[in-house]
Design an enzyme around this catalytic site. Structure first.
Site, PDB file in Angstrom:
ATOM      1  N   LEU A   1       0.833  -1.213   0.000  1.00  0.00           N
ATOM      2  CA  LEU A   1       0.000   0.000   0.000  1.00  0.00           C
ATOM      3  C   LEU A   1       0.862   1.256   0.000  1.00  0.00           C
ATOM      4  CD1 LEU A   1      -2.886  -0.682   2.551  1.00  0.00           C
ATOM      5  CD2 LEU A   1      -2.781  -1.181   0.109  1.00  0.00           C
ATOM      6  N   CYS A   2       0.325   2.326  -0.601  1.00  0.00           N
ATOM      7  CA  CYS A   2       0.972   3.630  -0.526  1.00  0.00           C
ATOM      8  C   CYS A   2       0.554   4.254   0.788  1.00  0.00           C
ATOM      9  CB  CYS A   2       0.535   4.492  -1.697  1.00  0.00           C
ATOM     10  SG  CYS A   2       0.920   3.691  -3.251  1.00  0.00           S
ATOM     11  N   GLU A   3       1.108   3.714   1.845  1.00  0.00           N
ATOM     12  CA  GLU A   3       0.677   4.048   3.206  1.00  0.00           C
ATOM     13  C   GLU A   3       1.763   3.460   4.100  1.00  0.00           C
ATOM     14  OE1 GLU A   3      -0.190   4.607   6.439  1.00  0.00           O
ATOM     15  OE2 GLU A   3      -2.140   5.136   5.567  1.00  0.00           O
TER      16      GLU A   3
END
Ligand SMILES: *Cc1c(COP(=O)(O)O)cnc(C)c1O
Length: 423
Positions: free
Chosen positions: A341-343
């Site tokens: 995830l871009c997290e």
């Protein structure tokens, strides 16, 4: 102490030939042995029933295993009620322990005959207006407030929790409900979560039993059941001592005999709504190491992400990780184990000491059987994984297929834009 996966490396290599990672794998034998032990621990109470907290693992195949042992369902929403109803649970085998409940959910719960466990004093009127009467059997959720302590250590903070009636509201609520025609009463409380101590249930039981005696004396309500709800925890960390359900059952029995029996309440049924304890250790998330990254830290990138298991990202929760086939190797490396995830919270482990991991290694992330798959979401357009049951005979069964892009886009099916998109 060492934490062993319930599946061997050899078995897992076979399973991954048939089902690509990531997936959640469940241990049928573990689930069965555990539910038997729970039933045995409370067999002294004639009316004992476990209402499995569906939200922990809402899979019909797994719930049906528990049903074989006489378990019911504890539901928190419309779709969970629908699931319980579709699995042919009788009305009184369904507990509806919801909060901030929409009217249509009370309506449906009433239609299928579920036992309604009210979360708030104002819900008495709301329920009566919604379904046109007060059911004969009704339960109220109690929140005594303050801090919940066991031998001077703070277990949790009910005073800060949104759930339940205060003490005054509970007594007034029972009076009002009785006036409105309720005949069979229950009390429920959930005061601490994931407790890894044999003292939680007995301590909670004492509070509830003493309250029940007073409620009966002061309101004349006929209390048929006391619901100890969920909260029995599991040892996520290898050095934690697991709960002993037999000791817990005996601890509750002692309080029952001290408080309820002398008050002439020796026929009160005990209910539980365990989720984590029923399934947590009997599920794991299987993922493959697909990348290695050497920057300011050492990273292993997996084909699973927080969409498949949110607890580490959401609570900083520890989940033990076994690198399959390297279980006996020394822990030479320190890794962050990440999803895609871009997290930046999307890490299954931070600074974890593990054997050296090679690309293609299978990682088993332990104790994902409850509040694991179920908490999944679709951030970054990521799809939820399959669920697979490892049966007692060693064979496997797909019990939920993985999501497809069609599932992800399905909620646009009422518009014509989908027809114009080409997948
Ligand atoms: C979540 C929940 C449970 C189950 O909790 P566990 O910690 O999984 O045992 C039981 N009852 C209610 C009302 C819940 O909200």
């Amino acid at each position: 102490m060492k934490k062993e996966p319930f599946v061997t490396y050899e078995q897992l290599k076979e399973i991954t030939k048939k089902y690509p990672t990531p997936f959640h794998l469940y241990d049928e034998k573990g689930i069965r042995d555990n539910v038997k032990a729970l039933k045995d621990a409370f067999s002294w109470n004639k009316g004992f029933k476990e209402y499995f907290a569906v939200k922990a693992t809402p899979n019909p195949f797994l719930i049906n295993i528990l049903k074989e042992y006489g378990c019911g369902c504890d539901c928190s929403s419309l779709t969970e009620l629908m699931l319980a109803n579709a699995l042919d649970f009788a009305g009184n085998d369904i507990m509806f322990s919801s909060n901030a409940t929409p009217a249509n959910e009370f309506k449906y719960a009433d239609e299928i005959g579920a036992i309604i466990n009210l979360d708030d004093f104002t819900h008495i009127d709301f329920l009566e207006k919604t379904i046109g009467r007060i059911p004969e059997t009704i339960s109220c959720r109690y929140n005594p407030g303050g801090l919940f302590k066991i031998s001077n250590s703070i277990m949790d903070n009910p005073g800060d929790a949104k759930y339940g009636f205060t003490t005054e509201q509970l007594f007034e609520g029972f009076r009002v409900l009785k006036e409105k025609g309720a005949k069979n009463f229950g009390i429920h409380a959930f005061l601490a979560s994931n407790t890894v101590t044999n003292e939680y249930y007995p301590t909670l039981a004492k509070t509830l039993f003493e309250t029940a005696v007073k409620l009966k004396e002061e309101t004349g309500a006929d209390i048929k059941f006391i619901n100890l709800s969920g909260g029995i925890g599991i040892p996520y960390k290898p050095d934690e001592e697991p709960n002993d359900i037999k000791v817990i059952g005996e601890g509750v029995r002692k309080v029952y005999e001290e408080v309820l029996v002398p008050a002439g309440m020796g026929d009160v049924a005990l209910y539980t709504e365990l989720g984590r304890f029923m399934m947590g250790p009997y599920g794991c998330l299987v993922t493959t190491a697909i990348h290695q990254k050497h920057t300011h830290k050492e990273y292993i990138g997996c084909d699973a992400c927080a969409v498949n298991l949110m607890r580490p990202a959401m609570y900083g929760a520890y989940h033990h990780i076994t690198v399959m086939g390297k279980d006996n190797e020394i822990l030479t490396n320190t890794y962050d184990i990440t999803g895609s995830l871009c997290e930046n919270n999307d890490k299954f482990a931070v600074d974890r000491r593990l054997p050296k991991i090679d690309i293609g290694d299978l990682l088993v992330i332990h104790d994902t059987g409850a509040h694991g798959f179920a908490m999944g979401y679709n951030y970054n357009g990521k799809l939820k994984s399959a669920e697979i049951l490892l049966k007692e005979d060693g064979s496997t069964q797909l019990i939920r297929r993985p999501e497809t892009p069609e599932d992800y886009f399905a909620t646009f099916d009422c518009f014509d834009i989908l027809d114009k998109m080409k997948f």
